[in-house]
Scaffold this motif. Structure first.
Motif, PDB file in Angstrom:
ATOM      1  N   SER B  72       0.800  -1.222   0.000  1.00  0.00           N
ATOM      2  CA  SER B  72       0.000   0.000   0.000  1.00  0.00           C
ATOM      3  C   SER B  72       0.830   1.269   0.000  1.00  0.00           C
ATOM      4  N   ASP B  73       2.146   1.126   0.091  1.00  0.00           N
ATOM      5  CA  ASP B  73       2.944   2.345   0.323  1.00  0.00           C
ATOM      6  C   ASP B  73       3.949   2.658  -0.782  1.00  0.00           C
ATOM      7  N   VAL B  76       1.362   4.407  -5.666  1.00  0.00           N
ATOM      8  CA  VAL B  76       0.520   4.232  -6.862  1.00  0.00           C
ATOM      9  C   VAL B  76      -0.741   3.455  -6.459  1.00  0.00           C
ATOM     10  N   SER B  77      -1.759   3.520  -7.303  1.00  0.00           N
ATOM     11  CA  SER B  77      -3.042   2.895  -6.979  1.00  0.00           C
ATOM     12  C   SER B  77      -2.949   1.373  -7.041  1.00  0.00           C
ATOM     13  N   GLN B  78      -3.924   0.708  -6.421  1.00  0.00           N
ATOM     14  CA  GLN B  78      -3.930  -0.753  -6.422  1.00  0.00           C
ATOM     15  C   GLN B  78      -4.007  -1.340  -7.844  1.00  0.00           C
ATOM     16  N   PRO B  79      -4.817  -0.777  -8.747  1.00  0.00           N
ATOM     17  CA  PRO B  79      -4.809  -1.293 -10.122  1.00  0.00           C
ATOM     18  C   PRO B  79      -3.433  -1.158 -10.789  1.00  0.00           C
ATOM     19  N   THR B  80      -2.736  -0.053 -10.474  1.00  0.00           N
ATOM     20  CA  THR B  80      -1.393   0.122 -11.046  1.00  0.00           C
ATOM     21  C   THR B  80      -0.433  -0.914 -10.462  1.00  0.00           C
TER      22      THR B  80
END
Lengths: 125, 125
Positions: B72-73, B76-80
């Motif tokens: 999470s750190d 960038v976003s989760q999809p990325t």
């Protein structure tokens, strides 16, 4: 100092690599953003098949160095070879030295060792 | 075979890496065009700072594996994150396994070892 000594050419130490090798094995802890930025540049430089072949040609060449004049069988022109060698140098993977007509390229052993260490499993696997 | 054994889930062996790791140390002999093509793909996959961080996150995560939910750190976003993990998988650097909602990624140790060997000086320096 004798006159003879004074006339000897002074060999300057090689310029330090553009990007300092870093970091513990990737299996040990996550890289910081800063560490990843510098290291990714090196991997990116080796991420092109022609550049990777050229790098291996220099790395495995007699005496650990090679000039464009030593490289003729990678299927690209000499200017293209020079361009790729320059990119590898900019990434800190090669150092260079001009001798007469030719520029000689040499693999930076400390960089190679650091990259190898990065890819070594912390468990020694 | 007892009933209990028959009911145990059958763990399928992990799919082989997309690209087989190869090649002696780069200092030993020049890579062939074919060897360079496969190996350059792996280096290229690590040639992006975000992907390299993600790879180090997976490689150093507890148990040697991680899912998007563990990451999470990196800014960038989760999809990325998922996109980059997929790229690393396509390069043969990670394997994956779906368990319930999440896909878990694991570093392929043989690939890591092969890449490390590639970057090891033949002289052991």
């Amino acid at each position: 100092m004798s006159n003879a000594e004074a006339l000897l050419p002074i060999l300057e130490p090689e310029a330090p690599a553009a990007v300092a090798p870093c970091c513990p094995p990737l299996t040990e802890r996550p890289l910081t953003a800063e560490e990843a930025a510098g290291t990714a540049k090196m991997f990116k430089a080796l991420g092109d098949p022609v550049r990777l072949r050229l790098f291996s040609l220099v790395a495995s060449h007699e005496g650990g160095e090679a000039c464009v004049c030593d490289i003729s069988d990678v299927g690209v022109s000499q200017p293209t070879v020079s361009h790729h060698l320059k990119k590898l140098k900019e990434a800190g993977l090669l150092t260079s030295e001009r001798r007469g007509t030719w520029v000689y390229y040499r693999v930076e052993p400390s960089v190679l060792a650091a990259m190898g260490r990065l890819l070594t499993s912390a468990t020694g696997a």
